[in-house]
Write a protein that holds these residues in place. Structure first.
Motif, mmCIF file in Angstrom:
data_model
loop_
_atom_site.group_PDB
_atom_site.id
_atom_site.type_symbol
_atom_site.label_atom_id
_atom_site.label_comp_id
_atom_site.label_asym_id
_atom_site.label_seq_id
_atom_site.Cartn_x
_atom_site.Cartn_y
_atom_site.Cartn_z
ATOM 1 N N TYR A 86 -13.199 -6.686 6.499
ATOM 2 C CA TYR A 86 -11.899 -6.880 7.139
ATOM 3 C C TYR A 86 -11.403 -8.316 6.998
ATOM 4 C CZ TYR A 86 -15.004 -8.098 11.113
ATOM 5 O OH TYR A 86 -15.986 -8.623 11.916
ATOM 6 N N LYS A 87 -12.291 -9.238 6.666
ATOM 7 C CA LYS A 87 -11.863 -10.609 6.402
ATOM 8 C C LYS A 87 -11.160 -10.731 5.052
ATOM 9 C CE LYS A 87 -15.390 -12.769 9.318
ATOM 10 N NZ LYS A 87 -16.526 -13.717 9.384
ATOM 11 N N LYS A 88 -11.265 -9.701 4.231
ATOM 12 C CA LYS A 88 -10.587 -9.659 2.935
ATOM 13 C C LYS A 88 -9.283 -8.864 3.008
ATOM 14 C CE LYS A 88 -13.885 -11.661 0.432
ATOM 15 N NZ LYS A 88 -13.658 -12.854 -0.426
ATOM 16 N N LEU A 89 -8.971 -8.310 4.174
ATOM 17 C CA LEU A 89 -7.810 -7.445 4.299
ATOM 18 C C LEU A 89 -6.515 -8.177 3.979
ATOM 19 C CD1 LEU A 89 -6.921 -4.578 5.084
ATOM 20 C CD2 LEU A 89 -6.703 -5.374 7.442
ATOM 21 N N ASP A 90 -6.378 -9.403 4.425
ATOM 22 C CA ASP A 90 -5.179 -10.183 4.145
ATOM 23 C C ASP A 90 -4.996 -10.354 2.640
ATOM 24 O OD1 ASP A 90 -2.954 -12.061 4.927
ATOM 25 O OD2 ASP A 90 -4.248 -13.462 3.875
ATOM 26 N N GLU A 91 -6.076 -10.695 1.962
ATOM 27 C CA GLU A 91 -6.037 -10.864 0.505
ATOM 28 C C GLU A 91 -5.614 -9.569 -0.189
ATOM 29 O OE1 GLU A 91 -9.295 -11.230 -3.123
ATOM 30 O OE2 GLU A 91 -9.850 -11.948 -1.118
ATOM 31 N N LEU A 92 -6.197 -8.449 0.228
ATOM 32 C CA LEU A 92 -5.910 -7.172 -0.411
ATOM 33 C C LEU A 92 -4.461 -6.743 -0.169
ATOM 34 C CD1 LEU A 92 -6.915 -4.735 -2.011
ATOM 35 C CD2 LEU A 92 -7.667 -3.722 0.152
ATOM 36 N N LEU A 93 -3.990 -6.844 1.065
ATOM 37 C CA LEU A 93 -2.614 -6.457 1.354
ATOM 38 C C LEU A 93 -1.618 -7.337 0.601
ATOM 39 C CD1 LEU A 93 -2.651 -5.687 5.187
ATOM 40 C CD2 LEU A 93 -2.827 -4.087 3.278
ATOM 41 N N THR A 94 -1.920 -8.610 0.521
ATOM 42 C CA THR A 94 -1.035 -9.531 -0.211
ATOM 43 C C THR A 94 -0.913 -9.110 -1.670
ATOM 44 O OG1 THR A 94 -1.568 -11.402 1.243
ATOM 45 C CG2 THR A 94 -0.708 -11.922 -0.939
ATOM 46 N N LYS A 95 -2.039 -8.814 -2.295
ATOM 47 C CA LYS A 95 -2.018 -8.430 -3.712
ATOM 48 C C LYS A 95 -1.292 -7.114 -3.928
ATOM 49 C CE LYS A 95 -6.143 -10.984 -5.123
ATOM 50 N NZ LYS A 95 -7.542 -10.938 -5.617
ATOM 51 N N LEU A 96 -1.498 -6.153 -3.053
ATOM 52 C CA LEU A 96 -0.842 -4.855 -3.219
ATOM 53 C C LEU A 96 0.654 -4.928 -2.915
ATOM 54 C CD1 LEU A 96 -3.545 -2.431 -1.758
ATOM 55 C CD2 LEU A 96 -2.992 -2.860 -4.166
ATOM 56 N N GLN A 97 1.024 -5.715 -1.918
ATOM 57 C CA GLN A 97 2.449 -5.868 -1.626
ATOM 58 C C GLN A 97 3.176 -6.593 -2.758
ATOM 59 O OE1 GLN A 97 2.175 -7.570 2.373
ATOM 60 N NE2 GLN A 97 2.917 -5.646 3.250
ATOM 61 N N HIS A 98 2.492 -7.526 -3.391
ATOM 62 C CA HIS A 98 3.085 -8.210 -4.546
ATOM 63 C C HIS A 98 3.312 -7.242 -5.700
ATOM 64 C CE1 HIS A 98 1.831 -12.570 -3.327
ATOM 65 N NE2 HIS A 98 2.891 -12.128 -2.679
ATOM 66 N N LYS A 99 2.525 -6.160 -5.743
ATOM 67 C CA LYS A 99 2.696 -5.135 -6.770
ATOM 68 C C LYS A 99 3.773 -4.118 -6.386
ATOM 69 C CE LYS A 99 -2.000 -5.248 -8.700
ATOM 70 N NZ LYS A 99 -1.665 -5.207 -10.150
ATOM 71 N N GLY A 100 4.332 -4.273 -5.196
ATOM 72 C CA GLY A 100 5.420 -3.408 -4.768
ATOM 73 C C GLY A 100 5.045 -2.296 -3.819
ATOM 74 N N TYR A 101 3.791 -2.268 -3.369
ATOM 75 C CA TYR A 101 3.362 -1.199 -2.463
ATOM 76 C C TYR A 101 3.810 -1.462 -1.032
ATOM 77 C CZ TYR A 101 0.435 0.749 -6.124
ATOM 78 O OH TYR A 101 0.006 1.328 -7.290
ATOM 79 N N SER A 102 4.129 -0.381 -0.344
ATOM 80 C CA SER A 102 4.352 -0.430 1.088
ATOM 81 C C SER A 102 3.319 0.489 1.736
ATOM 82 C CB SER A 102 5.778 0.017 1.446
ATOM 83 O OG SER A 102 6.007 1.343 0.991
ATOM 84 N N PHE A 103 3.169 0.384 3.038
ATOM 85 C CA PHE A 103 2.108 1.109 3.738
ATOM 86 C C PHE A 103 2.702 1.905 4.897
ATOM 87 C CE2 PHE A 103 0.442 -2.605 1.698
ATOM 88 C CZ PHE A 103 -0.726 -2.172 1.115
ATOM 89 N N SER A 104 2.115 3.055 5.160
ATOM 90 C CA SER A 104 2.628 3.887 6.245
ATOM 91 C C SER A 104 1.488 4.520 7.022
ATOM 92 C CB SER A 104 3.536 4.985 5.679
ATOM 93 O OG SER A 104 2.804 5.866 4.867
ATOM 94 N N ARG A 105 1.813 4.969 8.211
ATOM 95 C CA ARG A 105 0.861 5.708 9.018
ATOM 96 C C ARG A 105 0.636 7.085 8.407
ATOM 97 N NH1 ARG A 105 3.887 5.176 14.720
ATOM 98 N NH2 ARG A 105 5.228 6.520 13.478
ATOM 99 N N ILE A 106 -0.488 7.713 8.762
ATOM 100 C CA ILE A 106 -0.848 8.995 8.172
ATOM 101 C C ILE A 106 0.211 10.058 8.448
ATOM 102 C CG2 ILE A 106 -2.215 9.796 10.154
ATOM 103 C CD1 ILE A 106 -3.308 10.202 6.493
ATOM 104 N N ASN A 107 0.799 10.028 9.647
ATOM 105 C CA ASN A 107 1.808 11.049 9.968
ATOM 106 C C ASN A 107 3.096 10.829 9.185
ATOM 107 O OD1 ASN A 107 2.049 8.687 11.607
ATOM 108 N ND2 ASN A 107 3.458 9.766 12.973
ATOM 109 N N GLN A 108 3.432 9.585 8.880
ATOM 110 C CA GLN A 108 4.603 9.303 8.081
ATOM 111 C C GLN A 108 4.384 9.722 6.625
ATOM 112 O OE1 GLN A 108 4.687 5.116 9.083
ATOM 113 N NE2 GLN A 108 6.517 5.398 10.353
ATOM 114 N N LEU A 109 3.173 9.569 6.164
ATOM 115 C CA LEU A 109 2.838 9.919 4.788
ATOM 116 C C LEU A 109 2.814 11.428 4.578
ATOM 117 C CD1 LEU A 109 1.802 8.849 1.995
ATOM 118 C CD2 LEU A 109 -0.502 9.198 2.879
ATOM 119 N N LEU A 110 2.314 12.174 5.553
ATOM 120 C CA LEU A 110 2.056 13.594 5.355
ATOM 121 C C LEU A 110 3.027 14.545 6.039
ATOM 122 C CD1 LEU A 110 -1.858 13.611 5.644
ATOM 123 C CD2 LEU A 110 -0.442 13.452 3.579
ATOM 124 N N ASP A 111 3.747 14.088 7.049
ATOM 125 C CA ASP A 111 4.669 14.999 7.748
ATOM 126 C C ASP A 111 5.760 15.506 6.794
ATOM 127 O OD1 ASP A 111 3.356 14.893 10.106
ATOM 128 O OD2 ASP A 111 4.848 13.680 11.174
#
Length: 213
Positions: free
Chosen positions: A188-213
């Motif tokens: 979890y100490k790497k979470l900031d690094e991972l989210l930064t890299k993925l957001q720079h690639k254009g990814y957004s994140f959602s809750r499971i209910n938003q993704l699947l509803d």
């Protein structure tokens, strides 16, 4: 999505990083987690921040044999009672089944019978997407070959994103909210690094209910 049972040492860090990145996530927690006085303020903060709170069984039961997956280790009645207790713990935080109809089985290990029992309870079983090493963030060095370092976990996510024709679109990434003290290399100490890299690639994140509803 994050799971929790015995440990919550990453809770404050995860909550902070998600806020910094404006990310809403999903937390599947056992009844033991919800009932633990030491974790209840964290749970309230997660709910206030708008994250999804879900069920992960009450006692983190192993539903079926590791080596013979079609061999059940629980009865339907045991399954039902354990699940009901999990949801009763959640009610203390103002979360009922209608708000949390997605269910993540303990150990992320189940078979078709467990899926059918889940459906009979009016719930939808979910699991993580395969292909990365994030589920191994609970391991520690004494496990030998089973141990996966946090840098390797980050690398596995980026490799999956690069090699899959669909990237990580619709991918369900599993992380633990806390891990055994024997693991000092906390992912979890790497979470900031991972989210930064993925957001720079254009990814957004959602809750499971938003993704699947």
């Amino acid at each position: 999505m994050f799971t929790g049972d015995e440990f919550a040492d990453g809770g404050a860090t995860i909550l902070h990083v998600l806020k910094e990145h404006d990310v809403k996530a999903s937390f599947f927690l056992t009844g033991r987690f919800y009932h633990n006085p030491a974790f209840q303020e964290l749970i309230r903060q997660l709910k206030t921040a708008g994250h999804y709170l879900g069920a992960h069984s009450d006692g983190h039961l192993l539903y079926c044999d590791w080596a013979k997956r079609d061999s059940l280790l629980v009865t339907q009645e045991q399954f039902r009672k354990d699940l009901a207790l999990n949801y009763s713990r959640m009610k203390a935080f103002g979360v009922d089944k209608e708000q949390a109809r997605y269910f993540l089985p303990p150990y992320e290990w189940y078979n078709s019978q467990i899926a059918a029992w889940t459906k009979a309870e009016g719930l939808q079983l979910v699991n993580f997407s395969p292909g990365t090493r994030t589920p191994a963030d609970y391991t520690w060095p004494e496990m030998g070959k089973g141990y996966v370092a946090s840098d390797r976990i980050v690398q596995s996510v980026l490799e999956k994103e690069a090699k899959d024709p669909n990237g990580l679109n619709g991918f369900i990434l599993l992380v633990h909210i806390g891990t055994d003290p024997r693991r000092t290399d906390k992912f979890y100490k790497k979470l900031d690094e991972l989210l930064t890299k993925l957001q720079h690639k254009g990814y957004s994140f959602s809750r499971i209910n938003q993704l699947l509803d």
